[in-house]
Write a protein that holds these residues in place. Structure first.
Motif, PDB file in Angstrom:
ATOM      1  N   ILE A 234     -45.836  28.475 -39.455  1.00 54.61           N
ATOM      2  CA  ILE A 234     -46.769  27.438 -39.004  1.00 54.61           C
ATOM      3  C   ILE A 234     -46.053  26.094 -38.963  1.00 54.61           C
ATOM      4  O   ILE A 234     -46.187  25.328 -38.004  1.00 54.61           O
ATOM      5  N   HIS A 235     -45.259  25.808 -39.992  1.00 51.01           N
ATOM      6  CA  HIS A 235     -44.487  24.554 -40.051  1.00 51.01           C
ATOM      7  C   HIS A 235     -43.516  24.466 -38.876  1.00 51.01           C
ATOM      8  O   HIS A 235     -43.424  23.434 -38.202  1.00 51.01           O
ATOM      9  N   VAL A 236     -42.798  25.553 -38.600  1.00 48.74           N
ATOM     10  CA  VAL A 236     -41.832  25.580 -37.493  1.00 48.74           C
ATOM     11  C   VAL A 236     -42.554  25.407 -36.159  1.00 48.74           C
ATOM     12  O   VAL A 236     -42.100  24.657 -35.286  1.00 48.74           O
ATOM     13  N   LEU A 237     -43.671  26.086 -35.977  1.00 50.97           N
ATOM     14  CA  LEU A 237     -44.422  25.971 -34.725  1.00 50.97           C
ATOM     15  C   LEU A 237     -44.943  24.557 -34.507  1.00 50.97           C
ATOM     16  O   LEU A 237     -44.925  24.049 -33.381  1.00 50.97           O
ATOM     17  N   LYS A 238     -45.404  23.913 -35.581  1.00 51.91           N
ATOM     18  CA  LYS A 238     -45.852  22.521 -35.470  1.00 51.91           C
ATOM     19  C   LYS A 238     -44.686  21.614 -35.086  1.00 51.91           C
ATOM     20  O   LYS A 238     -44.842  20.702 -34.273  1.00 51.91           O
ATOM     21  N   LYS A 239     -43.515  21.871 -35.679  1.00 50.20           N
ATOM     22  CA  LYS A 239     -42.338  21.069 -35.362  1.00 50.20           C
ATOM     23  C   LYS A 239     -41.919  21.265 -33.906  1.00 50.20           C
ATOM     24  O   LYS A 239     -41.555  20.308 -33.222  1.00 50.20           O
ATOM     25  N   ILE A 240     -41.974  22.501 -33.425  1.00 52.99           N
ATOM     26  CA  ILE A 240     -41.640  22.793 -32.020  1.00 52.99           C
ATOM     27  C   ILE A 240     -42.615  22.060 -31.103  1.00 52.99           C
ATOM     28  O   ILE A 240     -42.210  21.454 -30.108  1.00 52.99           O
ATOM     29  N   LYS A 241     -43.904  22.103 -31.431  1.00 55.80           N
ATOM     30  CA  LYS A 241     -44.923  21.441 -30.622  1.00 55.80           C
ATOM     31  C   LYS A 241     -44.677  19.929 -30.585  1.00 55.80           C
ATOM     32  O   LYS A 241     -44.763  19.310 -29.521  1.00 55.80           O
ATOM     33  N   LYS A 242     -44.334  19.364 -31.735  1.00 53.63           N
ATOM     34  CA  LYS A 242     -44.061  17.925 -31.812  1.00 53.63           C
ATOM     35  C   LYS A 242     -42.821  17.571 -30.998  1.00 53.63           C
ATOM     36  O   LYS A 242     -42.806  16.576 -30.273  1.00 53.63           O
TER      37      LYS A 242
ATOM     38  N   VAL B 203     -44.624  36.906 -50.107  1.00 49.60           N
ATOM     39  CA  VAL B 203     -43.619  36.723 -49.050  1.00 49.60           C
ATOM     40  C   VAL B 203     -44.307  36.475 -47.713  1.00 49.60           C
ATOM     41  O   VAL B 203     -43.914  35.583 -46.953  1.00 49.60           O
ATOM     42  N   VAL B 204     -45.339  37.249 -47.413  1.00 49.28           N
ATOM     43  CA  VAL B 204     -46.057  37.097 -46.143  1.00 49.28           C
ATOM     44  C   VAL B 204     -46.681  35.706 -46.051  1.00 49.28           C
ATOM     45  O   VAL B 204     -46.588  35.033 -45.032  1.00 49.28           O
ATOM     46  N   VAL B 205     -47.314  35.263 -47.119  1.00 47.12           N
ATOM     47  CA  VAL B 205     -47.961  33.947 -47.124  1.00 47.12           C
ATOM     48  C   VAL B 205     -46.909  32.849 -46.955  1.00 47.12           C
ATOM     49  O   VAL B 205     -47.078  31.931 -46.149  1.00 47.12           O
ATOM     50  N   ASN B 206     -45.796  32.930 -47.684  1.00 50.98           N
ATOM     51  CA  ASN B 206     -44.742  31.917 -47.555  1.00 50.98           C
ATOM     52  C   ASN B 206     -44.131  31.936 -46.153  1.00 50.98           C
ATOM     53  O   ASN B 206     -43.888  30.887 -45.559  1.00 50.98           O
ATOM     54  N   PHE B 207     -43.871  33.132 -45.649  1.00 46.48           N
ATOM     55  CA  PHE B 207     -43.306  33.251 -44.308  1.00 46.48           C
ATOM     56  C   PHE B 207     -44.273  32.684 -43.273  1.00 46.48           C
ATOM     57  O   PHE B 207     -43.881  31.950 -42.367  1.00 46.48           O
ATOM     58  N   GLY B 208     -45.547  33.017 -43.426  1.00 43.09           N
ATOM     59  CA  GLY B 208     -46.568  32.500 -42.507  1.00 43.09           C
ATOM     60  C   GLY B 208     -46.637  30.987 -42.547  1.00 43.09           C
ATOM     61  O   GLY B 208     -46.730  30.322 -41.517  1.00 43.09           O
ATOM     62  N   GLY B 209     -46.580  30.419 -43.755  1.00 44.82           N
ATOM     63  CA  GLY B 209     -46.595  28.958 -43.904  1.00 44.82           C
ATOM     64  C   GLY B 209     -45.390  28.321 -43.229  1.00 44.82           C
ATOM     65  O   GLY B 209     -45.511  27.297 -42.554  1.00 44.82           O
ATOM     66  N   GLU B 210     -44.220  28.946 -43.417  1.00 43.46           N
ATOM     67  CA  GLU B 210     -43.008  28.433 -42.772  1.00 43.46           C
ATOM     68  C   GLU B 210     -43.115  28.533 -41.258  1.00 43.46           C
ATOM     69  O   GLU B 210     -42.698  27.627 -40.537  1.00 43.46           O
TER      70      GLU B 210
END
Length: 179
Positions: A40-48, A31-38
């Protein structure tokens, strides 16, 4: 895994309790790994998205500066001042009005172009001042009428929109003594 434990029995050195905790730890880690991956994905999308917004903001600033430069162009100012110098000896009242309209036009530019939107009524006043200056220079070669219902006066538009429309319509048409 628990089914294997129950069917085959307890492996050496492992209790059911240890097995359950191991499974819980693996699940928690998953769960932690999946949540962390999500995340990271959300943060990259926010940055973009921030980058796109910044680019669009820069484009708006660029367009505003171009509009401002077009209006403040030496050619427009030269024509306006030339018109004033020709009319000043003929009609003092008219030349004073031209100076007032020109002053109001530049006052609007100084005070309002930094805003993202203005009232349609304000932009309409600016366009009328600009049109008056064109009319004094071009005389019978141009006729500009504005028919905007008052119910739209409180609508918001980017500053100098109507003036830009008038300017473009004059720029892309022909004015001669015959037409």
């Amino acid at each position: 895994t628990i089914a294997c434990f129950l069917i085959y029995g307890q492996p050496d050195g492992f209790s059911l309790r240890q097995l359950v905790w191991t499974i819980i730890c693996f699940e928690f880690w998953s769960v932690v790994v999946n949540f962390g991956g999500e995340m990271i994905h959300v943060l990259k999308k926010i940055k973009k998205t921030k980058k796109v917004v910044e680019q669009e903001k820069n484009e708006v600033i660029k367009v505003k500066n171009e509009v401002l430069q077009d209006l403040i162009s030496p050619h427009f100012l030269f024509n306006s001042l030339n018109t004033i110098s020709l009319i000043i000896s003929e009609d003092k009242t008219k030349s004073i009005r031209i100076v007032k309209e020109l002053s109001d036009l530049y006052g609007f530019i100084i005070n309002k172009t930094h805003e993202s939107v203005v009232l349609l009524s304000e932009d309409l006043d600016l366009a009328k001042k600009y049109s008056y200056l064109l009319k004094t220079r071009l005389e019978n070669g141009i006729n500009i009428d504005f028919e905007v219902p008052k119910r739209y006066f409180s609508c918001l538009i980017p500053p100098m929109t109507l003036q830009n429309l008038v300017e473009n319509s004059v720029k892309h048409n022909v004015i001669t003594k015959r037409k």
